[in-house]
Write a protein that holds these residues in place. Structure first.
Motif, PDB file in Angstrom:
ATOM      1  N   GLU A 281       0.842  -1.203   0.000  1.00 18.48           N
ATOM      2  CA  GLU A 281       0.000   0.000   0.000  1.00 18.48           C
ATOM      3  C   GLU A 281       0.877   1.253   0.000  1.00 18.48           C
ATOM      4  O   GLU A 281       2.027   1.224   0.451  1.00 18.48           O
ATOM      5  CB  GLU A 281      -0.913   0.016   1.238  1.00 18.48           C
ATOM      6  N   LYS A 282       0.340   2.337  -0.481  1.00 17.84           N
ATOM      7  CA  LYS A 282       1.112   3.581  -0.530  1.00 17.84           C
ATOM      8  C   LYS A 282       1.237   4.195   0.863  1.00 17.84           C
ATOM      9  O   LYS A 282       0.354   4.061   1.720  1.00 17.84           O
ATOM     10  CB  LYS A 282       0.454   4.580  -1.476  1.00 17.84           C
ATOM     11  N   VAL A 283       2.358   4.857   1.100  1.00 17.93           N
ATOM     12  CA  VAL A 283       2.548   5.609   2.335  1.00 17.93           C
ATOM     13  C   VAL A 283       1.718   6.890   2.249  1.00 17.93           C
ATOM     14  O   VAL A 283       1.871   7.678   1.309  1.00 17.93           O
ATOM     15  CB  VAL A 283       4.039   5.962   2.545  1.00 17.93           C
ATOM     16  N   VAL A 284       0.809   7.077   3.193  1.00 20.24           N
ATOM     17  CA  VAL A 284      -0.066   8.252   3.142  1.00 20.24           C
ATOM     18  C   VAL A 284       0.416   9.376   4.059  1.00 20.24           C
ATOM     19  O   VAL A 284       0.085  10.540   3.844  1.00 20.24           O
ATOM     20  CB  VAL A 284      -1.529   7.886   3.487  1.00 20.24           C
ATOM     21  N   LEU A 285       1.192   9.021   5.084  1.00 16.41           N
ATOM     22  CA  LEU A 285       1.689  10.034   6.016  1.00 16.41           C
ATOM     23  C   LEU A 285       3.042   9.582   6.548  1.00 16.41           C
ATOM     24  O   LEU A 285       3.211   8.420   6.925  1.00 16.41           O
ATOM     25  CB  LEU A 285       0.712  10.215   7.186  1.00 16.41           C
ATOM     26  N   SER A 286       4.008  10.485   6.571  1.00 11.38           N
ATOM     27  CA  SER A 286       5.324  10.154   7.121  1.00 11.38           C
ATOM     28  C   SER A 286       5.917  11.371   7.799  1.00 11.38           C
ATOM     29  O   SER A 286       5.575  12.521   7.475  1.00 11.38           O
ATOM     30  CB  SER A 286       6.268   9.649   6.025  1.00 11.38           C
ATOM     31  N   THR A 287       6.783  11.127   8.759  1.00  8.20           N
ATOM     32  CA  THR A 287       7.453  12.226   9.464  1.00  8.20           C
ATOM     33  C   THR A 287       8.952  11.979   9.479  1.00  8.20           C
ATOM     34  O   THR A 287       9.413  10.836   9.454  1.00  8.20           O
ATOM     35  CB  THR A 287       6.957  12.354  10.921  1.00  8.20           C
ATOM     36  N   ALA A 354       0.114  14.004   1.272  1.00  9.35           N
ATOM     37  CA  ALA A 354      -0.332  14.436  -0.063  1.00  9.35           C
ATOM     38  C   ALA A 354       0.800  15.130  -0.817  1.00  9.35           C
ATOM     39  O   ALA A 354       0.596  16.165  -1.461  1.00  9.35           O
ATOM     40  CB  ALA A 354      -1.556  15.341   0.042  1.00  9.35           C
ATOM     41  N   ASN A 355       2.005  14.538  -0.710  1.00  8.83           N
ATOM     42  CA  ASN A 355       3.193  15.050  -1.410  1.00  8.83           C
ATOM     43  C   ASN A 355       3.563  16.471  -0.999  1.00  8.83           C
ATOM     44  O   ASN A 355       4.186  17.213  -1.773  1.00  8.83           O
ATOM     45  CB  ASN A 355       2.979  15.006  -2.934  1.00  8.83           C
TER      46      ASN A 355
END
Length: 544
Positions: A281-287, A354-355
């Motif tokens: 699955e795509k990564v939707v949120l990262s820090t 969202a990029n």
């Protein structure tokens, strides 16, 4: 009626026979407690287990003579204590009995302690009301009591106000006050419900150790069978004012007879090791390297205080995944969550969604993204506007984003149905719902903007185990149906074990361990993770 035979007469400390307590005429049932019979023996811990409204606390208040008469009053049966009938005592006799021979620990120490009195004075008040000793002797006794319950630097602590103490420390102060005169009976009314697992285990061990040392009888009230396994000798299960089952801990736990008892035991969260892989699955949120520091200005005497609430946190979450953020109070979990939705601005680091690095977005640009990241708060009553009907509460977000009022209200009713409520309740106010229902409304409000990421901040910590299980099942179902990425914040590893795919353990603002759920629970690598796991009440039930 379920009968409690107890032990031989000389060993009986508390003897309740056919007790019935009436409720006001407008209540949902005529009796809070109906025809209950039980005994508590010297040197024994009897747990009364049941959900909110089962009559547990009313039973405790009846024993202590603290019922809010005449609205709630004893209308049948009797209570015997140390061989004396106490239901007909005069107020002066009750006051003499309370504190001297009976002590009580309340569920919320911050409301039970006087916020404008130093804790030493509050314990001294108990002593001065019942025994005639000098002021210096009382002060010495107060320090000894604070030391006996494991509080640090008790000689300095006597001059401290309750708000300066942690929840666990305040609860220890309550225990010290309850035990000031070495009572024969201690009543503990949900004393660990709102505490972290490590603090909870410390309080349970403290009560058990003091009970053995002083040979007290303890009436321990809880809704959590996990807690019961750690402290009980015998168990009484209450449902809607009646005792439906009673027996030794092993009898009730290993061979429950009543369906309600079986449901309560089944509602204790279990470790579910099956988890769908989200690697594709795509990564939707990262820090990356998120930091947040709070500082408190110093004075002439005090030094400037700096708290590193969040330190260099790196993590990511994929579509359809549930990431559990676990740690004690003060570990930085909620602060980090608020950074993710920009309710708090991080000092440094990046938050990619969202990029876009949303840390750098202006307020106007951020407003366009906010619907896609939503939050469920810990206390749904505090976060729901008491003056708005729930339909309007759910519709407010979409209306603010440009949806017509009519469409938003119609969608709100559909969301109420989605979270298991009748759409007709849209015209009711938050105070007309139970805690579990209010949390469902909070979930519906969060879903109204069709988010991609849902952050749930301690959403079940204040709920009964069966209601908690319903909310957890609901969140898991919604996550699968809507393919949401869910960040689930909790201090309760049992809850994380049930709903999460992966776990991130947070301590003093840092992520100290992260991995798949089964790996973290079965093969923890960090010492702090192992300490959290060892402190889980009813760990045996969790890993069954």
């Amino acid at each position: 009626m379920v009968q409690d035979e107890g032990l031989a007469e000389p060993d009986k400390l508390l003897d309740i026979r056919a007790l019935t307590v009436a409720l006001p005429p407008e209540a949902d049932r005529p009796h809070a407690v109906e025809d209950i019979t039980l005994t508590l023996n010297r040197g024994e811990v009897l747990c009364i287990v049941g959900e909110s409204g089962s009559g547990k606390s009313i039973t405790a208040h009846a024993v202590m003579g603290l019922l809010p008469e005449p609205h709630v009053r004893i209308v049948g049966g009797e209570i015997g204590f140390e061989g004396q009938a106490i239901t007909t005592l005069k107020p002066a006799a009750w006051r003499d009995l309370r504190g001297r021979r009976m002590g009580m620990i309340f569920q919320e120490p911050m409301t039970a302690l006087n916020p404008v009195m130093r804790i030493g004075s509050q314990i001294d008040e108990v002593l001065s009301a019942h025994i005639k000793i000098s002021s210096s002797e009382r002060q010495k006794r107060v320090v000894e009591l604070l030391d006996s319950v494991g509080l640090p630097d008790p000689a300095q602590l006597v001059d401290t106000y309750p708000f300066r103490l942690s929840g666990g420390q305040r609860q220890r102060v309550m225990i010290a006050a309850a035990l000031a005169l070495e009572p024969a009976l201690l009543i503990a009314d949900e004393p660990t419900t709102a505490l972290d697992v490590t603090t909870q285990m410390q309080i349970l061990h403290l009560i058990k150790d003091l009970q053995k040392k002083m040979d007290m009888g303890v009436l321990f009230i809880t809704h959590d069978f996990g807690v019961v396994t750690e402290i009980a000798d015998r168990v009484a299960v209450m449902q809607e004012g009646r005792i439906v089952e009673i027996g030794t801990l092993q009898q009730v736990l290993n061979d429950p007879q009543h369906d309600y008892t079986k449901r309560l035991i089944a509602a204790v969260p279990k470790l579910r090791e099956e988890a769908r892989s989200h690697e594709n699955e795509k990564v939707v949120l990262s820090t990356r390297g998120v930091c947040k520091t709070f500082s408190q200005a110093g004075g002439i005497i005090t030094q400037r205080r700096v708290v590193n609430a969040v330190k260099n946190v790196d993590l990511s979450i994929r579509a359809g995944e549930t990431l559990g953020l676990v740690g004690e109070s003060g570990s930085g979990k909620s602060t980090f969550a608020r950074c993710l939705v920009r309710l708090v601005d991080p000092d440094s680091g990046e938050i990619w969604f969202a990029n876009q690095n949303i840390v750098q977005l202006s307020a106007r640009s951020l407003r366009r993204l906010r619907p896609r990241i939503q939050m469920i708060f810990q206390d749904p009553y505090a976060s729901l506007n008491p003056r708005r009907k729930v339909g309007r509460i759910i519709a407010e977000g979409p209306i603010a984003q440009g949806t017509s009022r009519r469409t938003a209200m119609e969608n709100g009713r559909e969301l109420l149905l989605l979270v298991g409520l009748d759409p007709a309740v849209a015209d009711r106010y938050p105070h007309e719902f139970s805690g579990g229902q209010r949390q469902r409304i909070g979930i519906a409000r969060a879903l109204a903007l069709k988010p991609e990421v849902l952050i749930a901040d301690e959403p079940v910590s204040a709920l009964d185990v069966s209601v908690q299980a319903q909310i957890l099942e609901l969140l898991a179902d919604l996550k699968e149906r809507l393919n949401l990425a869910l960040i689930f914040i909790t201090h309760d590893l049992r809850v994380a074990a049930q709903v999460c795919d992966s776990i991130a353990v947070m301590r003093l603002g840092e992520i100290v361990e992260m991995g798949l759920k089964a790996d973290v629970f079965r093969r923890p690598k960090h010492e702090y993770t192992r300490a959290l796991l060892d402190a889980i009440p009813g760990k045996k039930l969790l890993l069954e």
